[in-house]
Design an enzyme around this catalytic site. Structure first.
Site, PDB file in Angstrom:
ATOM      1  N   GLY A 111    -163.441 -31.249  51.339  1.00  0.00           N
ATOM      2  CA  GLY A 111    -163.500 -31.922  52.642  1.00  0.00           C
ATOM      3  C   GLY A 111    -162.470 -31.457  53.659  1.00  0.00           C
TER       4      GLY A 111
ATOM      5  N   ASP B   4    -161.078 -36.413  38.789  1.00  0.00           N
ATOM      6  CA  ASP B   4    -161.743 -35.410  39.617  1.00  0.00           C
ATOM      7  C   ASP B   4    -161.975 -34.143  38.784  1.00  0.00           C
ATOM      8  OD1 ASP B   4    -162.724 -34.309  41.970  1.00  0.00           O
ATOM      9  OD2 ASP B   4    -160.742 -33.665  42.683  1.00  0.00           O
ATOM     10  N   HIS B   5    -163.198 -33.666  38.749  1.00  0.00           N
ATOM     11  CA  HIS B   5    -163.546 -32.423  38.028  1.00  0.00           C
ATOM     12  C   HIS B   5    -163.135 -32.433  36.554  1.00  0.00           C
ATOM     13  CE1 HIS B   5    -165.060 -30.284  41.511  1.00  0.00           C
ATOM     14  NE2 HIS B   5    -164.042 -30.766  42.174  1.00  0.00           N
TER      15      HIS B   5
ATOM     16  N   HIS C  71    -167.486 -32.321  48.397  1.00  0.00           N
ATOM     17  CA  HIS C  71    -166.193 -31.786  47.940  1.00  0.00           C
ATOM     18  C   HIS C  71    -165.689 -30.806  48.995  1.00  0.00           C
ATOM     19  CE1 HIS C  71    -165.632 -33.051  43.647  1.00  0.00           C
ATOM     20  NE2 HIS C  71    -166.834 -33.534  43.901  1.00  0.00           N
TER      21      HIS C  71
ATOM     22  N   ASN D 251    -158.137 -32.935  49.537  1.00  0.00           N
ATOM     23  CA  ASN D 251    -156.876 -32.648  48.853  1.00  0.00           C
ATOM     24  C   ASN D 251    -156.016 -31.708  49.698  1.00  0.00           C
ATOM     25  OD1 ASN D 251    -154.883 -32.505  46.933  1.00  0.00           O
ATOM     26  ND2 ASN D 251    -156.016 -31.237  45.495  1.00  0.00           N
TER      27      ASN D 251
ATOM     28  N   SER E 148    -157.033 -34.820  39.542  1.00  0.00           N
ATOM     29  CA  SER E 148    -157.600 -33.722  38.749  1.00  0.00           C
ATOM     30  C   SER E 148    -156.908 -33.697  37.387  1.00  0.00           C
ATOM     31  CB  SER E 148    -157.372 -32.391  39.473  1.00  0.00           C
ATOM     32  OG  SER E 148    -155.974 -32.128  39.542  1.00  0.00           O
TER      33      SER E 148
HETATM   34  P1  13P Z   1    -160.062 -29.707  49.334  1.00  0.00           P
HETATM   35  O1  13P Z   1    -158.815 -29.415  48.566  1.00  0.00           O
HETATM   36  O2  13P Z   1    -160.685 -28.496  49.888  1.00  0.00           O
HETATM   37  O3  13P Z   1    -159.839 -30.781  50.347  1.00  0.00           O
HETATM   38  O4  13P Z   1    -161.126 -30.283  48.290  1.00  0.00           O
HETATM   39  C1  13P Z   1    -160.810 -31.431  47.582  1.00  0.00           C
HETATM   40  C2  13P Z   1    -161.845 -31.746  46.576  1.00  0.00           C
HETATM   41  O5  13P Z   1    -163.003 -31.468  46.730  1.00  0.00           O
HETATM   42  C3  13P Z   1    -161.403 -32.448  45.366  1.00  0.00           C
HETATM   43  O6  13P Z   1    -162.424 -32.597  44.455  1.00  0.00           O
END
Ligand code: 13P
Length: 289
Positions: A211, A86-87, A209, A233, A51
């Protein structure tokens, strides 16, 4: 390094094989090394997610790009690895990550109007071509909070998904009632009707996302309906923190040279590796490279 690749071939293969590639977010050297070792030991393709906040924490995009590449070189990693922003919240963030060697970027325009999201995603797609990098876009939004990025959890509109897909993106993240971080009590589960519609109209590999903490049967069903990448994550953060807690609570840091950071980090690294291997098995991507 020919196995340092973009995410497109990984997710395309997953789509054809009806499994999902794991996207694991990293937060430091130990995390990165653990994930790379898992990829190598199991010969599984993995997407390393970073991120904006995690990149900043580690020192910047160049640190992350060089860290991943150098570890791959020194540890002789031969499994396919993609390094993915990410994002990404802006065109500039995607640009900086690509310049620093990331092979894939997500532009998350869910905080903008759809017209702006579409316009910036288009520019990111054009830019990424110059780097042979893959692009993930977001429709609707993911609920909860991820590294300061807060989403309202709007279920994606299939028509907007189609418009994003038509820009030539490689992967689509669509809100289907998924949430970053722990799932709240009373959560209604994933919206499979929307997932089915989105898979049909977009005709793209889809990302789940948030997950961490989704019941296994829902993850399998989502994969059967077109999810080809699952982002995790929080679950790894939880097992990392729990292993450190156990070490300190047991006063292991006060025994012999237990204060050595290399000793403190051993159990959390093993915890990440074990959990990551379980998740690869759950997603069907163990040994898929
Ligand atoms: P979590 O932290 O809920 O596993 O989500 C991770 C995620 O979607 C990163 O983009």
């Amino acid at each position: 390094m020919e196995n340092f690749i973009n995410a497109k071939s990984l997710v395309d293969k997953a789509r054809a094989g009806k499994y999902a590639v794991a996207h694991f977010n990293i937060n430091n050297l130990e995390w990165t090394r653990s994930i790379l070792e898992v990829a190598q030991e199991t010969q599984s393709g993995i997407i390393i997610g970073v991120s904006e906040g995690a990149a900043k924490y580690m020192g910047g995009y160049h640190v992350v790009g060089n860290l991943v590449k150098s570890l791959m070189q020194d540890l002789k990693i031969t499994a396919p690895i993609a390094l993915h922003l990410d994002h990404g919240q802006s065109f500039e963030a995607c640009q900086q990550a690509l310049e620093a060697g990331f092979t894939s970027v997500m532009f998350d325009g869910s905080h903008l109007s759809f017209t702006e999201n579409l316009a910036i995603t288009k520019r990111v797609v054009e830019l990424a071509k110059k780097y042979n990098a893959s692009v993930e876009a977001e429709a609707g939004s993911i609920g909860g909070e991820e590294d300061g990025v807060v989403g309202l959890g709007e279920v994606a509109d299939p028509n907007e998904c189609k418009q994003l897909a038509d820009l030539g993106i490689d992967i689509l993240a669509a809100g289907i009632n998924n949430v970053h971080g722990p799932y709240p009590e009373g959560w209604q589960g994933l919206n499979f009707d929307s997932l089915q519609k989105i898979a049909q109209v977009s005709n793209k590999p889809l990302v789940l996302h948030g997950g961490s903490g989704i019941p296994k049967e829902q993850v399998s069903k989502a994969i059967s309906l077109g999810i080809c990448k699952v982002n995790v994550n929080t679950e790894l953060q939880e097992v990392f923190a729990a292993a450190i807690r156990e070490y300190i609570v047991a006063d292991k840091d006060k025994t012999k040279k237990g204060y050595d950071p290399r000793k403190i980090m051993r159990a959390p690294m093993d915890a990440i590796k074990n959990t990551a291997k379980e998740l690869l098995t759950e997603f069907g991507s163990l040994g898929k490279s």
